[in-house]
Design a protein around this motif. Structure first.
Motif, PDB file in Angstrom:
ATOM      1  N   PRO A 446    -134.729  -6.124  59.177  1.00 17.05           N
ATOM      2  CA  PRO A 446    -134.134  -7.601  59.084  1.00 17.05           C
ATOM      3  C   PRO A 446    -135.711  -8.281  58.245  1.00 17.05           C
ATOM      4  O   PRO A 446    -136.844  -7.605  58.820  1.00 17.05           O
ATOM      5  CB  PRO A 446    -134.189  -8.409  60.052  1.00 17.05           C
ATOM      6  N   THR A 447    -136.003  -9.211  58.689  1.00 17.18           N
ATOM      7  CA  THR A 447    -137.322 -10.061  57.761  1.00 17.18           C
ATOM      8  C   THR A 447    -136.951 -11.278  58.294  1.00 17.18           C
ATOM      9  O   THR A 447    -136.134 -12.301  58.593  1.00 17.18           O
ATOM     10  CB  THR A 447    -137.544 -10.695  56.319  1.00 17.18           C
ATOM     11  N   THR A 448    -138.288 -11.177  58.813  1.00 21.90           N
ATOM     12  CA  THR A 448    -138.289 -12.654  60.103  1.00 21.90           C
ATOM     13  C   THR A 448    -138.688 -14.324  59.045  1.00 21.90           C
ATOM     14  O   THR A 448    -139.363 -13.605  58.052  1.00 21.90           O
ATOM     15  CB  THR A 448    -139.743 -12.449  61.048  1.00 21.90           C
ATOM     16  N   GLN A 449    -137.946 -15.155  59.671  1.00 21.50           N
ATOM     17  CA  GLN A 449    -138.126 -16.723  59.427  1.00 21.50           C
ATOM     18  C   GLN A 449    -139.856 -17.409  59.309  1.00 21.50           C
ATOM     19  O   GLN A 449    -140.824 -16.206  59.786  1.00 21.50           O
ATOM     20  CB  GLN A 449    -137.354 -17.630  59.899  1.00 21.50           C
ATOM     21  N   SER A 450    -140.317 -17.998  58.784  1.00 19.93           N
ATOM     22  CA  SER A 450    -141.449 -18.099  59.230  1.00 19.93           C
ATOM     23  C   SER A 450    -141.756 -18.974  59.838  1.00 19.93           C
ATOM     24  O   SER A 450    -142.941 -18.877  60.199  1.00 19.93           O
ATOM     25  CB  SER A 450    -141.450 -19.730  57.481  1.00 19.93           C
ATOM     26  N   GLY A 451    -141.007 -18.972  61.227  1.00 20.87           N
ATOM     27  CA  GLY A 451    -140.815 -19.301  62.453  1.00 20.87           C
ATOM     28  C   GLY A 451    -141.224 -18.435  63.774  1.00 20.87           C
ATOM     29  O   GLY A 451    -140.953 -18.388  64.274  1.00 20.87           O
ATOM     30  N   LYS A 452    -140.937 -17.619  63.041  1.00 20.76           N
ATOM     31  CA  LYS A 452    -140.728 -16.556  63.641  1.00 20.76           C
ATOM     32  C   LYS A 452    -139.576 -15.572  64.248  1.00 20.76           C
ATOM     33  O   LYS A 452    -139.563 -14.331  65.090  1.00 20.76           O
ATOM     34  CB  LYS A 452    -142.266 -15.883  64.131  1.00 20.76           C
ATOM     35  N   TRP A 453    -138.692 -16.331  63.921  1.00 21.65           N
ATOM     36  CA  TRP A 453    -137.193 -16.076  64.925  1.00 21.65           C
ATOM     37  C   TRP A 453    -136.315 -14.763  63.616  1.00 21.65           C
ATOM     38  O   TRP A 453    -136.669 -14.940  62.432  1.00 21.65           O
ATOM     39  CB  TRP A 453    -136.560 -17.407  64.372  1.00 21.65           C
ATOM     40  N   VAL A 454    -135.848 -14.461  64.505  1.00 20.87           N
ATOM     41  CA  VAL A 454    -135.078 -13.547  63.521  1.00 20.87           C
ATOM     42  C   VAL A 454    -133.503 -12.685  64.069  1.00 20.87           C
ATOM     43  O   VAL A 454    -133.448 -12.835  65.865  1.00 20.87           O
ATOM     44  CB  VAL A 454    -135.873 -11.561  63.169  1.00 20.87           C
ATOM     45  N   LYS A 455    -133.060 -12.584  63.931  1.00 21.52           N
ATOM     46  CA  LYS A 455    -131.795 -11.733  64.716  1.00 21.52           C
ATOM     47  C   LYS A 455    -131.750  -9.849  65.066  1.00 21.52           C
ATOM     48  O   LYS A 455    -132.185  -9.137  63.984  1.00 21.52           O
ATOM     49  CB  LYS A 455    -130.744 -12.343  64.455  1.00 21.52           C
ATOM     50  N   ILE A 456    -131.730  -9.711  66.302  1.00 21.08           N
ATOM     51  CA  ILE A 456    -132.186  -7.888  66.291  1.00 21.08           C
ATOM     52  C   ILE A 456    -131.207  -7.923  66.545  1.00 21.08           C
ATOM     53  O   ILE A 456    -129.820  -8.374  67.630  1.00 21.08           O
ATOM     54  CB  ILE A 456    -132.880  -7.875  67.061  1.00 21.08           C
ATOM     55  N   GLN A 457    -130.377  -6.409  67.315  1.00 16.44           N
ATOM     56  CA  GLN A 457    -129.513  -5.776  68.104  1.00 16.44           C
ATOM     57  C   GLN A 457    -129.192  -4.936  68.999  1.00 16.44           C
ATOM     58  O   GLN A 457    -130.564  -3.486  68.436  1.00 16.44           O
ATOM     59  CB  GLN A 457    -128.088  -5.465  66.760  1.00 16.44           C
ATOM     60  N   ALA A 458    -128.717  -4.211  69.969  1.00  9.31           N
ATOM     61  CA  ALA A 458    -129.288  -3.680  70.631  1.00  9.31           C
ATOM     62  C   ALA A 458    -127.555  -2.194  70.443  1.00  9.31           C
ATOM     63  O   ALA A 458    -126.813  -2.831  70.800  1.00  9.31           O
ATOM     64  CB  ALA A 458    -129.918  -3.259  71.532  1.00  9.31           C
ATOM     65  N   PRO A 459    -127.581  -1.171  70.351  1.00  6.94           N
ATOM     66  CA  PRO A 459    -126.248  -0.230  70.813  1.00  6.94           C
ATOM     67  C   PRO A 459    -126.244  -0.427  72.370  1.00  6.94           C
ATOM     68  O   PRO A 459    -126.915  -0.218  73.208  1.00  6.94           O
ATOM     69  CB  PRO A 459    -126.697   1.422  70.565  1.00  6.94           C
ATOM     70  N   PRO A 460    -124.914   0.226  72.381  1.00  9.25           N
ATOM     71  CA  PRO A 460    -124.405  -0.053  74.055  1.00  9.25           C
ATOM     72  C   PRO A 460    -124.959   1.227  75.098  1.00  9.25           C
ATOM     73  O   PRO A 460    -125.515   2.133  74.494  1.00  9.25           O
ATOM     74  CB  PRO A 460    -122.752   0.229  73.690  1.00  9.25           C
ATOM     75  N   LYS A 461    -124.961   0.315  76.108  1.00  8.95           N
ATOM     76  CA  LYS A 461    -125.389   1.347  77.068  1.00  8.95           C
ATOM     77  C   LYS A 461    -127.289   2.269  76.307  1.00  8.95           C
ATOM     78  O   LYS A 461    -127.740   3.329  76.837  1.00  8.95           O
ATOM     79  CB  LYS A 461    -124.650   2.748  77.503  1.00  8.95           C
ATOM     80  N   SER A 462    -128.425   1.404  76.279  1.00 10.98           N
ATOM     81  CA  SER A 462    -129.317   1.777  74.801  1.00 10.98           C
ATOM     82  C   SER A 462    -130.566   0.910  74.606  1.00 10.98           C
ATOM     83  O   SER A 462    -130.022   0.101  74.917  1.00 10.98           O
ATOM     84  CB  SER A 462    -128.745   2.742  73.665  1.00 10.98           C
ATOM     85  N   TYR A 463    -131.188   1.186  73.430  1.00 10.57           N
ATOM     86  CA  TYR A 463    -131.957  -0.320  73.318  1.00 10.57           C
ATOM     87  C   TYR A 463    -132.543   0.332  71.916  1.00 10.57           C
ATOM     88  O   TYR A 463    -131.901   0.665  71.149  1.00 10.57           O
ATOM     89  CB  TYR A 463    -133.193   0.257  74.203  1.00 10.57           C
ATOM     90  N   SER A 464    -133.457  -1.020  71.689  1.00  9.75           N
ATOM     91  CA  SER A 464    -134.166  -1.377  70.404  1.00  9.75           C
ATOM     92  C   SER A 464    -135.041  -1.608  70.368  1.00  9.75           C
ATOM     93  O   SER A 464    -135.723  -2.322  71.567  1.00  9.75           O
ATOM     94  CB  SER A 464    -133.396  -1.761  69.397  1.00  9.75           C
TER      95      SER A 464
END
Length: 469
Positions: A446-464
């Motif tokens: 993804p690309t962050t918004q001008s206000g630095k916000w972004v949506k991220i995700q993480a898999p089950p029992k794990s991390y990103s």
């Protein structure tokens, strides 16, 4: 939001980035693009390949430590040679120091793990306690290991056991009125000891703690101080002459912290103490009094409650690294304790947060996915910079941001202890910037918004783990 201001340039900020290639720090700006669309389906992405090579040799002070042994490593005198073969690959992975078990001759000779020391100056060359070699090998094999580590710019941390001794002969003890095993005449001819050097004696009856009923050394005795750390003929200086770079002090609850402080004053080197206490305030007090680092047992117990107890709110608990990251050595397990079952999340936590992380030999070489650990080490050495802001916690989610330092970008780590994929909007360090998951678990870019916000995700029992693309 909880912000923790504890920038740690020695362990994982300025030093780590002094020799890195410039491309790592460039931020690519994409104006006018939105963050990851809320309409993007929540589905399992295809893993992406993540670079896992070191850009340049990691400096030899405070990056990632390897505990280079476990309890009851194979006897037979081959362990130093075994560890020597690991050094090149550990160096390539980004390990900067190795913690070795106590390497002097102990009471149980070829079977001892070294925590019952008898002759501090016998590194496997004198025939006593049933063998010439120690459980781990000969003196020459130890010296070869140390030289190999230094060839690869890896520091050697020696395990120091100075609370108690074992293997002495019986003598009539005038202070106890009984026979005690306090007459030490080591084959090296150095640091002979008698009842006067242990508790009780003519100076005082006891110090802070006795371990396992072994004779308890009296550190107030000038003779003991001189032989252990104060003189050119001391144990500490002897270890320095063979190439030891730092110290891990065993069972520091058994003696006052001034002992460690004075040891460092006379001999220098990195030092960490095993103060087995889950109270962060107590750990900070000891570290300050000893002028040394401490293993962060407060962090260890919080991770156990969080990951195995399925309550990631526990990561809001007080920890030594939050109080003073310079003083904290974080760990997931060691040769004495192995309570955390969800180790993947635990390693993702300590290798993205502040402090000096220590990896356990068996976790790395036997039990866990080495490629994933290597990836986390790379992330730690290249991206995990600046102070920490905890962005969100609940029972099964934890999101934190490393805020970067200078031109170093920092990162966002998303831990997911649920049985399904999760996603969350978070505030990053970057505006209008393309980011990616350096763990390779998510294919989103993804690309962050001008206000630095972004949506991220993480898999089950794990991390990103997200940073600039």
């Amino acid at each position: 939001m909880l912000s923790i201001a504890a920038i740690n340039p020695k362990f994982n900020t300025m030093i780590l980035f002094s020799n890195r290639n410039a491309w790592l720090y460039l931020t690519f700006l994409f104006i006018g693009l939105n963050a990851c669309s809320s309409e993007m389906p929540l589905e399992e992405p295809q893993a992406t390949e993540v670079a896992n090579q070191r850009l340049s040799p990691v400096p030899a002070s405070g990056t990632v430590m390897m505990q280079a042994f476990y309890w009851d490593v194979p006897a037979g005198g081959n362990w130093w040679e075994e560890v020597s073969t690991k050094i090149p690959s550990w160096n390539h992975a980004g390990i900067s120091s190795i913690w070795l078990p106590p390497f002097s001759k102990a009471q149980n000779g070829p079977y001892s793990m070294g925590y019952d020391p008898m002759d501090y100056f016998d590194l496997g060359e004198f025939n006593q306690m049933g063998s010439v070699e120690t459980r781990f090998g000969s003196k020459n094999e130890l010296l070869n290991l140390i030289n190999t580590a230094h060839t690869y710019n890896i520091e050697v941390i020696a395990d120091i056991v100075i609370n108690h001794n074992s293997g002495g002969n019986l003598e009539q003890n005038i202070f106890t009125g009984t026979n005690t095993w306090t007459n030490f005449t080591p084959a090296s001819g150095k640091f002979n000891r008698t009842m006067y050097d242990f508790h009780p004696n003519d100076q005082h009856t006891h110090d802070w703690g006795v371990f396992g009923g072994y004779p308890d050394l009296c550190h107030h005795k000038t003779y003991v101080q001189d032989w252990l750390w104060k003189t050119d003929y001391s144990v500490a200086n002897f270890y320095k002459t063979i190439g030891v770079d730092g110290w891990r002090f065993d069972y520091v609850k058994g003696f006052e912290p001034w002992v460690v402080k004075d040891w460092i004053h006379h001999n220098g080197g990195f030092a960490v103490g095993e103060n087995w206490d889950g109270n962060a305030e107590t750990l900070e007090w000891w570290a300050n009094e000893a002028n040394a680092s401490a293993f962060d047992f407060a962090c260890y117990y919080a991770m156990n409650d969080a990951f195995d107890g399925n309550d990631l709110n526990k990561l809001n608990s007080d920890m030594l690294w939050k109080r003073n990251a310079y003083k904290a050595v974080t760990f997931v397990t060691n040769h004495d304790t192995d309570e955390i079952w969800n180790k993947n999340l635990a390693y993702a936590y300590i290798l993205t947060h502040e402090g000096y992380p220590c990896i356990f030999y068996s976790d790395y070489e036997e039990w866990l996915d080495k490629n994933k650990l290597n990836n986390l080490i790379w992330i730690h050495n290249n991206l995990a910079t600046g102070n920490t802001s905890i962005l969100y916690t609940d029972n099964d989610e934890y999101v934190a941001r490393r805020n970067g330092y200078g031109s170093a970008p920092g990162l966002v780590v998303y831990l997911n202890n649920a049985d399904f994929w999760q996603e969350r909007w978070i505030e990053t360090n970057w505006s209008n910037t393309a980011i990616k998951d350096y763990s390779g678990h998510s294919a989103w870019m993804p690309t962050t918004q001008s206000g630095k916000w972004v949506k991220i995700q993480a898999p089950p029992k794990s991390y990103s783990i997200w940073s600039i693309k």
